[in-house]
Design a protein around this motif. Sequence first.
Motif, PDB file in Angstrom:
ATOM      1  N   ASP A   1     -18.660 -28.136  31.250  1.00 31.94           N
ATOM      2  CA  ASP A   1     -19.313 -28.852  30.146  1.00 31.94           C
ATOM      3  C   ASP A   1     -18.400 -28.935  28.925  1.00 31.94           C
ATOM      4  OD1 ASP A   1     -21.507 -29.168  31.715  1.00 31.94           O
ATOM      5  OD2 ASP A   1     -22.731 -27.628  30.741  1.00 31.94           O
ATOM      6  N   PHE A   2     -17.609 -27.880  28.697  1.00 30.58           N
ATOM      7  CA  PHE A   2     -16.774 -27.830  27.510  1.00 30.58           C
ATOM      8  C   PHE A   2     -15.406 -28.479  27.697  1.00 30.58           C
ATOM      9  CE2 PHE A   2     -19.791 -24.754  25.873  1.00 30.58           C
ATOM     10  CZ  PHE A   2     -19.776 -25.051  24.530  1.00 30.58           C
ATOM     11  N   ASP A   3     -14.959 -28.687  28.929  1.00 28.39           N
ATOM     12  CA  ASP A   3     -13.645 -29.294  29.154  1.00 28.39           C
ATOM     13  C   ASP A   3     -13.507 -30.669  28.497  1.00 28.39           C
ATOM     14  OD1 ASP A   3     -12.483 -27.171  30.397  1.00 28.39           O
ATOM     15  OD2 ASP A   3     -12.895 -27.857  32.447  1.00 28.39           O
ATOM     16  N   PRO A   4     -14.483 -31.577  28.663  1.00 25.37           N
ATOM     17  CA  PRO A   4     -14.343 -32.870  27.968  1.00 25.37           C
ATOM     18  C   PRO A   4     -14.328 -32.720  26.446  1.00 25.37           C
ATOM     19  CG  PRO A   4     -16.109 -32.987  29.604  1.00 25.37           C
ATOM     20  CD  PRO A   4     -15.657 -31.570  29.527  1.00 25.37           C
ATOM     21  N   LEU A   5     -15.128 -31.784  25.949  1.00 19.83           N
ATOM     22  CA  LEU A   5     -15.151 -31.566  24.492  1.00 19.83           C
ATOM     23  C   LEU A   5     -13.815 -31.022  24.010  1.00 19.83           C
ATOM     24  CD1 LEU A   5     -18.692 -29.962  24.133  1.00 19.83           C
ATOM     25  CD2 LEU A   5     -18.016 -32.277  23.545  1.00 19.83           C
ATOM     26  N   LEU A   6     -13.240 -30.121  24.778  1.00 19.85           N
ATOM     27  CA  LEU A   6     -11.949 -29.552  24.411  1.00 19.85           C
ATOM     28  C   LEU A   6     -10.862 -30.615  24.446  1.00 19.85           C
ATOM     29  CD1 LEU A   6     -10.569 -26.937  23.637  1.00 19.85           C
ATOM     30  CD2 LEU A   6     -10.215 -26.472  26.055  1.00 19.85           C
ATOM     31  N   LYS A   7     -10.899 -31.479  25.463  1.00 24.75           N
ATOM     32  CA  LYS A   7      -9.929 -32.572  25.565  1.00 24.75           C
ATOM     33  C   LYS A   7     -10.074 -33.514  24.369  1.00 24.75           C
ATOM     34  CE  LYS A   7      -8.430 -36.331  28.539  1.00 24.75           C
ATOM     35  NZ  LYS A   7      -8.710 -37.150  29.695  1.00 24.75           N
ATOM     36  N   SER A   8     -11.307 -33.858  24.050  1.00 21.20           N
ATOM     37  CA  SER A   8     -11.567 -34.736  22.904  1.00 21.20           C
ATOM     38  C   SER A   8     -11.080 -34.085  21.605  1.00 21.20           C
ATOM     39  CB  SER A   8     -13.059 -35.033  22.817  1.00 21.20           C
ATOM     40  OG  SER A   8     -13.359 -35.715  21.645  1.00 21.20           O
ATOM     41  N   ALA A   9     -11.315 -32.796  21.480  1.00 19.85           N
ATOM     42  CA  ALA A   9     -10.878 -32.094  20.267  1.00 19.85           C
ATOM     43  C   ALA A   9      -9.361 -32.089  20.157  1.00 19.85           C
ATOM     44  CB  ALA A   9     -11.404 -30.663  20.272  1.00 19.85           C
TER      45      ALA A   9
END
Length: 181
Positions: free
Chosen positions: A116-124
Amino acid sequence: MLRITMLRQTQAVRALLQRRCFAESAVSTQLKEPDWEAFGAIVTSDEGKRELATLRSQFAEIKTRLTSQSQAPQEVKWEEYKDVEPVVLDGFKSAMSKLKIPKFDVTEHVKKVDTDFDPLLKSATELEAFSQKRQKEIEDEIKQIDVEIEKLNTKTVDEELSSDPKLLKEVDEEISKGSYY
């Protein structure tokens, strides 16, 4: 009434055992302690430092709660229930001894959270790169503006008039007409 009391006691012990299993799993898969000094060096504003201190205290509180709940619960003191009918008490004792709470496997939940957090981390990371690029552009513009301001502050009237012949002609005409004020 006694039966209800014993049921409540059993439910409380079961809930405690479940929390203990969850806490043991959480503590065993514990991430390393964040580098608070590094965060402190990055954060410069007073508000940011207050937020960092709040985050640090919350982290410590959660860690303490998980550690305390990961320890084995106290045994039920059956001798306190000497007024209870022995048959009922033996039934509860046997039910409690047969109660097995399964170990909580945290790894699948951690994997789900990671996905769940991988896309958020990539976006960040992408936003961070864009932000750094944009910050560099803005700093360059500010330097150019400072150079222009310095030029304007040191430029004389003669230099300005010599660089703009049209303006020089207008000024000369106004002076010759006497309407320069």
